[in-house]
Design an enzyme around this catalytic site. Structure first.
Site, mmCIF file in Angstrom:
data_model
loop_
_atom_site.group_PDB
_atom_site.id
_atom_site.type_symbol
_atom_site.label_atom_id
_atom_site.label_comp_id
_atom_site.label_asym_id
_atom_site.label_seq_id
_atom_site.Cartn_x
_atom_site.Cartn_y
_atom_site.Cartn_z
ATOM 1 N N ILE A 120 -1.276 -3.982 -4.471
ATOM 2 C CA ILE A 120 -1.885 -4.041 -3.131
ATOM 3 C C ILE A 120 -3.321 -3.599 -3.383
ATOM 4 O O ILE A 120 -3.591 -2.418 -3.574
ATOM 5 C CB ILE A 120 -1.178 -3.116 -2.126
ATOM 6 C CG1 ILE A 120 0.282 -3.525 -1.934
ATOM 7 C CG2 ILE A 120 -1.934 -3.141 -0.790
ATOM 8 C CD1 ILE A 120 1.081 -2.586 -1.041
ATOM 9 N N PRO A 121 -4.260 -4.554 -3.455
ATOM 10 C CA PRO A 121 -5.587 -4.306 -4.034
ATOM 11 C C PRO A 121 -6.566 -3.551 -3.136
ATOM 12 O O PRO A 121 -7.628 -4.076 -2.760
ATOM 13 C CB PRO A 121 -6.080 -5.714 -4.353
ATOM 14 C CG PRO A 121 -5.455 -6.562 -3.290
ATOM 15 C CD PRO A 121 -4.088 -5.955 -3.071
ATOM 16 N N CYS A 122 -6.260 -2.293 -2.837
ATOM 17 C CA CYS A 122 -7.135 -1.490 -1.979
ATOM 18 C C CYS A 122 -8.509 -1.279 -2.611
ATOM 19 O O CYS A 122 -9.469 -0.978 -1.899
ATOM 20 C CB CYS A 122 -6.476 -0.161 -1.630
ATOM 21 S SG CYS A 122 -5.958 0.815 -3.035
ATOM 22 N N HIS A 123 -8.619 -1.488 -3.931
ATOM 23 C CA HIS A 123 -9.928 -1.364 -4.581
ATOM 24 C C HIS A 123 -10.890 -2.457 -4.125
ATOM 25 O O HIS A 123 -12.091 -2.344 -4.334
ATOM 26 C CB HIS A 123 -9.774 -1.372 -6.111
ATOM 27 C CG HIS A 123 -9.257 -2.664 -6.663
ATOM 28 N ND1 HIS A 123 -7.922 -3.026 -6.588
ATOM 29 C CD2 HIS A 123 -9.895 -3.669 -7.297
ATOM 30 C CE1 HIS A 123 -7.773 -4.209 -7.163
ATOM 31 N NE2 HIS A 123 -8.949 -4.622 -7.596
#
Length: 179
Positions: free
Chosen positions: A132-135
């Site tokens: 889950i690419p919160c970056h």
């Protein structure tokens, strides 16, 4: 939940999974023993990863080598998460490798730009970073904003740079660089 810890070119990574899918991920920046201990805190047990999890591990290793990887098809176990977080994560997994969005843009997609702070809280609570690419979520001024993984915002910048994305420097106080 079952877990495993494995080496990547960025350092030690950890995964936790259930029958439903990936339930936890731990980014590089700490020793293997520390990553394992942190994952075990959640009532987990160390296990040999089944084929599906080995496939996710291969994807993570590819990502760490700079290969464009699409994690959007990876089954996730989001059990126990607030509905708002689930909705935010569903939108976020659609943001592809090398792309970014902002807290405000996600908030607008969720119905109201005033939800930007709530989006930030959901990103900070993300228990499956990278997949889950919160970056890939930035502040409206193009700065990285916060990042709760080892190394803070500097790690976020490194992940984005690996994807070919250059953004402004992190705010002071978040300069540590873990991996």
């Amino acid at each position: 939940m079952q877990i495993c810890v494995f080496e990547t070119e960025l350092g030690v990574f950890g995964l936790g999974w259930t029958e439903a899918g990936i339930a936890r991920a731990h980014l590089p920046g700490l020793s293997g023993e520390t990553v394992e201990a942190r994952l075990l805190r959640h009532g987990a047990e160390v296990a040999e990863p089944p084929a599906a999890i080995q496939g996710v591990m291969a994807m993570v290793r590819d990502y760490a080598r700079g290969v464009a990887v699409d994690f959007s098809g990876v089954p996730l176990d989001l059990e126990g998460l607030p509905e708002f977080h689930r909705r935010a994560y569903e939108l976020l997994v659609q943001i592809g490798y090398g792309e970014t969005t902002t807290y405000g843009a996600l908030a607008r997609q969720l119905g109201d730009v005033s939800l930007s702070r709530a989006v930030g809280q959901a990103m900070g609570a993300n228990r499956i970073p990278l997949i889950i690419p919160c970056h890939r979520v930035l502040a409206s001024d193009g700065k990285p904003g916060g990042f709760s993984a080892p190394g803070g915002a500097a790690s976020k910048l490194r992940m984005l740079a690996l994807e070919g994305v250059q953004v402004g420097p992190p705010d002071t106080g978040q300069q540590s660089f873990a991996f």
